[in-house]
Write a protein that holds these residues in place. Structure first.
Motif, PDB file in Angstrom:
ATOM      1  N   GLN A 253       1.293  -1.630   0.111  1.00 21.80           N
ATOM      2  CA  GLN A 253       0.135   0.020  -0.228  1.00 21.80           C
ATOM      3  C   GLN A 253       1.028   1.244   0.161  1.00 21.80           C
ATOM      4  O   GLN A 253       2.196   0.817   0.339  1.00 21.80           O
ATOM      5  N   GLY A 254       0.362   2.307  -0.413  1.00 25.81           N
ATOM      6  CA  GLY A 254       1.249   3.829  -1.120  1.00 25.81           C
ATOM      7  C   GLY A 254       1.856   3.701  -2.421  1.00 25.81           C
ATOM      8  O   GLY A 254       1.646   3.137  -2.830  1.00 25.81           O
TER       9      GLY A 254
ATOM     10  N   LEU B 150       5.817   4.527  -3.922  1.00 24.23           N
ATOM     11  CA  LEU B 150       6.561   4.105  -4.320  1.00 24.23           C
ATOM     12  C   LEU B 150       7.771   4.191  -2.789  1.00 24.23           C
ATOM     13  O   LEU B 150       8.466   3.457  -2.327  1.00 24.23           O
ATOM     14  N   ILE B 151       8.136   5.604  -1.956  1.00 24.80           N
ATOM     15  CA  ILE B 151       8.445   5.454  -1.375  1.00 24.80           C
ATOM     16  C   ILE B 151       8.150   4.801  -0.104  1.00 24.80           C
ATOM     17  O   ILE B 151       8.665   4.332   0.514  1.00 24.80           O
ATOM     18  N   GLU B 152       6.684   4.889   0.335  1.00 20.87           N
ATOM     19  CA  GLU B 152       6.185   4.565   1.601  1.00 20.87           C
ATOM     20  C   GLU B 152       6.236   2.738   1.469  1.00 20.87           C
ATOM     21  O   GLU B 152       6.523   2.217   2.350  1.00 20.87           O
ATOM     22  N   ARG B 153       6.533   2.429   0.215  1.00 22.04           N
ATOM     23  CA  ARG B 153       6.331   0.769  -0.174  1.00 22.04           C
ATOM     24  C   ARG B 153       7.590   0.683   0.543  1.00 22.04           C
ATOM     25  O   ARG B 153       7.831  -0.444   0.947  1.00 22.04           O
ATOM     26  N   SER B 154       8.153   1.579  -0.026  1.00 22.01           N
ATOM     27  CA  SER B 154      10.156   0.745  -0.067  1.00 22.01           C
ATOM     28  C   SER B 154      10.580   1.258   1.229  1.00 22.01           C
ATOM     29  O   SER B 154      11.217   0.499   1.847  1.00 22.01           O
ATOM     30  N   ALA B 155      10.058   2.082   2.074  1.00 22.75           N
ATOM     31  CA  ALA B 155      10.282   2.216   3.240  1.00 22.75           C
ATOM     32  C   ALA B 155       9.658   1.473   4.548  1.00 22.75           C
ATOM     33  O   ALA B 155       9.404   0.769   5.570  1.00 22.75           O
ATOM     34  N   ALA B 156       8.326   0.763   4.140  1.00 20.04           N
ATOM     35  CA  ALA B 156       7.597  -0.604   4.438  1.00 20.04           C
ATOM     36  C   ALA B 156       8.390  -1.893   4.474  1.00 20.04           C
ATOM     37  O   ALA B 156       9.244  -2.703   5.031  1.00 20.04           O
ATOM     38  N   TRP B 157       9.372  -1.949   2.675  1.00 22.25           N
ATOM     39  CA  TRP B 157      10.551  -2.923   2.632  1.00 22.25           C
ATOM     40  C   TRP B 157      10.967  -2.857   3.824  1.00 22.25           C
ATOM     41  O   TRP B 157      11.526  -4.309   4.365  1.00 22.25           O
TER      42      TRP B 157
END
Length: 103
Positions: free
Chosen positions: A25-26, A28-35
């Motif tokens: 969700q979110g 690309l930056i938010e998904r990268s941070a979540a990963w």
């Protein structure tokens, strides 16, 4: 800070999803941070694997004791089935851990 209920503590003792964030969700930056967050939390997964392993061993042992001492295979199934399910939970946790560590 509020005290957690016993039910919540028991859930968090056996299940680890509360440690991770949704990386689908979110932006690309938010998904990268979540990963990256999920990869940093992966070091807790072997702890959960040990907990499930001990549950499997304990339940299998109880099933064996019930089957040998009482001679009731139907009752011992109440211990053998969760023991077998614990093994599959451990396999899923191991796959998640390997995925987070290698990808």
């Amino acid at each position: 800070m509020h005290e957690l209920t016993f039910h919540t503590l028991l859930y968090r003792y056996f299940f680890f999803e509360w440690l991770f964030r949704d990386a689908t969700q979110g932006s690309l930056i938010e998904r990268s941070a979540a990963w990256r967050h999920n990869q940093s939390q992966a070091h807790w997964l072997p702890t959960y694997m040990r907990r499930w392993l001990w549950c499997a061993v304990l339940l299998y042992g109880l099933g064996g004791i019930v089957e040998i001492l009482i001679g009731a295979p139907a009752v011992s199934a109440l211990f053998y089935v969760p023991s077998a399910l614990s093994v599959s939970v451990n396999a899923v946790i191991a796959a998640i851990w390997l995925g987070l560590k290698t990808l």
